[in-house]
Design a protein around this motif. Structure first.
Motif, PDB file in Angstrom:
ATOM      1  N   ALA A   9       0.955  -1.207  -0.148  1.00  0.00           N
ATOM      2  CA  ALA A   9      -0.056  -0.053   0.048  1.00  0.00           C
ATOM      3  C   ALA A   9       0.832   1.268   0.042  1.00  0.00           C
ATOM      4  O   ALA A   9       0.515   2.218  -0.596  1.00  0.00           O
ATOM      5  N   PHE A  12       3.288   3.159  -3.672  1.00  0.00           N
ATOM      6  CA  PHE A  12       2.876   4.049  -4.662  1.00  0.00           C
ATOM      7  C   PHE A  12       3.519   5.189  -4.614  1.00  0.00           C
ATOM      8  O   PHE A  12       3.993   5.976  -5.747  1.00  0.00           O
ATOM      9  N   TYR A  19       3.238   6.402 -12.278  1.00  0.00           N
ATOM     10  CA  TYR A  19       1.793   5.938 -12.096  1.00  0.00           C
ATOM     11  C   TYR A  19       0.923   6.968 -12.827  1.00  0.00           C
ATOM     12  O   TYR A  19      -0.073   6.666 -13.558  1.00  0.00           O
ATOM     13  N   ARG A  23      -1.255   5.099 -15.822  1.00  0.00           N
ATOM     14  CA  ARG A  23      -2.408   4.441 -15.316  1.00  0.00           C
ATOM     15  C   ARG A  23      -3.591   4.734 -16.092  1.00  0.00           C
ATOM     16  O   ARG A  23      -3.583   6.130 -16.525  1.00  0.00           O
ATOM     17  N   GLY A  48      -4.741   9.321  -4.670  1.00  0.00           N
ATOM     18  CA  GLY A  48      -3.524   9.296  -5.323  1.00  0.00           C
ATOM     19  C   GLY A  48      -3.165  10.584  -6.179  1.00  0.00           C
ATOM     20  O   GLY A  48      -3.126  11.515  -5.679  1.00  0.00           O
ATOM     21  N   LYS A  51      -6.421  10.454 -10.672  1.00  0.00           N
ATOM     22  CA  LYS A  51      -7.105   9.976 -12.017  1.00  0.00           C
ATOM     23  C   LYS A  51      -8.479  10.224 -11.754  1.00  0.00           C
ATOM     24  O   LYS A  51      -9.025  10.553 -12.893  1.00  0.00           O
ATOM     25  N   ASP A  67      -5.451  11.494   0.647  1.00  0.00           N
ATOM     26  CA  ASP A  67      -4.535  10.230   0.241  1.00  0.00           C
ATOM     27  C   ASP A  67      -3.432  10.320   1.467  1.00  0.00           C
ATOM     28  O   ASP A  67      -3.113  11.218   1.653  1.00  0.00           O
ATOM     29  N   SER A  89      -6.278   9.518   5.786  1.00  0.00           N
ATOM     30  CA  SER A  89      -6.266   8.054   5.289  1.00  0.00           C
ATOM     31  C   SER A  89      -7.645   7.704   5.714  1.00  0.00           C
ATOM     32  O   SER A  89      -8.672   8.455   6.072  1.00  0.00           O
ATOM     33  N   ALA A  90      -8.194   6.411   5.056  1.00  0.00           N
ATOM     34  CA  ALA A  90      -9.524   5.876   5.186  1.00  0.00           C
ATOM     35  C   ALA A  90      -9.790   5.464   6.524  1.00  0.00           C
ATOM     36  O   ALA A  90     -11.029   5.715   6.903  1.00  0.00           O
ATOM     37  N   ALA A 106     -11.257   4.834  -5.568  1.00  0.00           N
ATOM     38  CA  ALA A 106     -10.998   4.430  -7.007  1.00  0.00           C
ATOM     39  C   ALA A 106      -9.528   3.366  -6.822  1.00  0.00           C
ATOM     40  O   ALA A 106      -8.575   3.700  -6.257  1.00  0.00           O
ATOM     41  N   GLN A 107      -9.780   1.933  -7.151  1.00  0.00           N
ATOM     42  CA  GLN A 107      -8.421   1.144  -6.940  1.00  0.00           C
ATOM     43  C   GLN A 107      -7.829   1.198  -5.762  1.00  0.00           C
ATOM     44  O   GLN A 107      -6.656   1.183  -5.623  1.00  0.00           O
ATOM     45  N   PHE A 112      -7.894  -0.629   2.465  1.00  0.00           N
ATOM     46  CA  PHE A 112      -8.209  -0.131   3.676  1.00  0.00           C
ATOM     47  C   PHE A 112      -8.373  -1.079   4.990  1.00  0.00           C
ATOM     48  O   PHE A 112      -8.719  -2.104   4.400  1.00  0.00           O
TER      49      PHE A 112
HETATM   50  C1  LIG Z   1      -3.785   2.279  -6.764  1.00  0.00           C
HETATM   51  S1  LIG Z   1      -3.602   3.744  -6.157  1.00  0.00           S
HETATM   52  C2  LIG Z   1      -5.276   4.678  -6.666  1.00  0.00           C
HETATM   53  C3  LIG Z   1      -5.127   6.047  -6.703  1.00  0.00           C
HETATM   54  C4  LIG Z   1      -6.197   6.680  -7.443  1.00  0.00           C
HETATM   55  N1  LIG Z   1      -7.548   6.401  -6.666  1.00  0.00           N
HETATM   56  C5  LIG Z   1      -6.508   6.181  -8.784  1.00  0.00           C
HETATM   57  O1  LIG Z   1      -7.498   5.725  -9.048  1.00  0.00           O
HETATM   58  O2  LIG Z   1      -5.473   6.429  -9.475  1.00  0.00           O
HETATM   59  C6  LIG Z   1      -4.095   3.447  -4.443  1.00  0.00           C
HETATM   60  C7  LIG Z   1      -4.100   4.478  -3.301  1.00  0.00           C
HETATM   61  O3  LIG Z   1      -4.444   4.306  -2.043  1.00  0.00           O
HETATM   62  C8  LIG Z   1      -3.682   4.945  -1.279  1.00  0.00           C
HETATM   63  N2  LIG Z   1      -3.931   4.319   0.073  1.00  0.00           N
HETATM   64  C9  LIG Z   1      -3.302   3.217   0.470  1.00  0.00           C
HETATM   65  N3  LIG Z   1      -3.535   2.750   1.588  1.00  0.00           N
HETATM   66  C10 LIG Z   1      -4.734   3.967   2.155  1.00  0.00           C
HETATM   67  C11 LIG Z   1      -5.291   3.911   3.266  1.00  0.00           C
HETATM   68  N4  LIG Z   1      -5.516   3.232   4.298  1.00  0.00           N
HETATM   69  N5  LIG Z   1      -6.535   5.168   3.328  1.00  0.00           N
HETATM   70  C12 LIG Z   1      -6.338   5.996   2.303  1.00  0.00           C
HETATM   71  N6  LIG Z   1      -5.447   5.581   1.081  1.00  0.00           N
HETATM   72  C13 LIG Z   1      -4.803   4.709   0.923  1.00  0.00           C
HETATM   73  C14 LIG Z   1      -2.377   4.989  -1.816  1.00  0.00           C
HETATM   74  O4  LIG Z   1      -1.460   6.062  -1.238  1.00  0.00           O
HETATM   75  C15 LIG Z   1      -2.572   5.115  -3.168  1.00  0.00           C
HETATM   76  O5  LIG Z   1      -2.490   6.696  -3.766  1.00  0.00           O
END
Ligand SMILES: C[S@@+](CC[C@H](N)C(=O)[O-])C[C@H]1O[C@@H](n2cnc3c(N)ncnc32)[C@H](O)[C@@H]1O
Length: 240
Positions: A9, A12, A19, A23, A48, A51, A67, A89-90, A106-107, A112
């Motif tokens: 996680a 990124f 990215y 992406r 992120g 996107k 994020d 964070s979430a 998204a993605q 979480f």
């Molecule tokens: C695959 S990226 C997706 C980013 C964006 N939503 C997109 O669609 O391109 C995953 C994102 O989740 C974030 N992330 C990871 N753990 C998280 C958490 N516990 N709470 C919130 N965001 C988190 C990462 O920092 C990263 O930016």
């Protein structure tokens, strides 16, 4: 969350630039299905590089992006200087109770904490508000896409299980959309490099994988690149 998942996680931030360049975005029809047609106050959680945030802004929503990764948010702020982008964070959203109409993820929902995140998302949603989840998943129905995604990570899931949400979330609705992205050789190599599984490989192993992916590109791409197909999986649930 296991230590391995935490590492993935957090991976990124190290690949934020690639990215952002490689992406895919999200189909406009999927964004409308997730958020509704009318402009709302939307939290793009795990935004992120922005996107999805970009499509939310284009659809007229008033968007706040959150994020945990500052390097990802640097890219988001450069692309969307008008968006309020906050580190958070979430599990600890930096917003007031009942201040948001729609939360989009998204993605990222799979990153979480499954116990801590849903109540925290419910806290910031107003009653009757909505949570919308979206994932672009590789369409592996052609021989070359099957070969590509197997090479990247044979164990990576190819579809998305319907997420389970506790009360006060109502039962989830789901829908899929088709999507695609044009890529040149560097674009494909960048897309592969930005996968969390690849970002944490040892350099020699990553190099070997990228040589394989480059050879696959040379075999299947035309002179103007290739079209990477996706299936966009969407889920939405209202907060009672
Ligand atoms: C695959 S990226 C997706 C980013 C964006 N939503 C997109 O669609 O391109 C995953 C994102 O989740 C974030 N992330 C990871 N753990 C998280 C958490 N516990 N709470 C919130 N965001 C988190 C990462 O920092 C990263 O930016």
């Amino acid at each position: 969350m296991t230590d391995d998942n935490r590492l993935l996680a957090a991976s990124f931030g190290g690949v934020a630039g690639i990215y952002e360049r490689t992406r895919p975005d999200y189909p406009a029809a999927a964004v409308a299905w997730l958020t509704g047609e009318h402009p709302r106050r939307v939290l793009d959680l795990a935004a992120g590089t922005g996107k999805l945030t970009r499509s939310l802004v284009a659809a007229g929503h008033d968007v706040v992006a959150v994020d945990p990764s500052e390097p990802m948010l640097v890219q988001l702020r450069a692309a969307l200087p008008g968006v309020d982008a906050r580190v958070g964070s979430a599990e600890a959203v930096p917003l007031a109770d009942a201040s948001i109409d729609v939360v989009t993820v998204a993605q990222a929902f799979h990153w979480f904490d499954p116990a801590a995140a849903p109540p925290e998302i419910a806290r910031v949603l107003r009653p009757g508000g909505r949570l919308g989840l979206v994932w672009n998943m590789p369409d592996t129905s052609t021989p070359w896409t099957d070969e590509l995604w197997r090479a990247i990570n044979a164990n990576e899931p190819r579809t998305v299980e319907r997420p389970e949400l506790p009360e006060p979330f109502e039962p989830m609705e789901s829908r899929t959309f088709t999507h695609s992205q044009r890529l040149d050789r560097d674009g494909l190599l960048g897309l592969v490099s930005s996968r969390s599984y690849v970002a944490v490989l040892a350099p020699a192993e990553r190099d070997r994988l990228l040589v394989r992916v480059g050879a696959l590109y040379d075999r299947v791409a035309g002179t103007d690149g290739l079209t990477m197909p996706y299936v966009t999986h969407c889920f939405r649930s209202n907060r009672s």
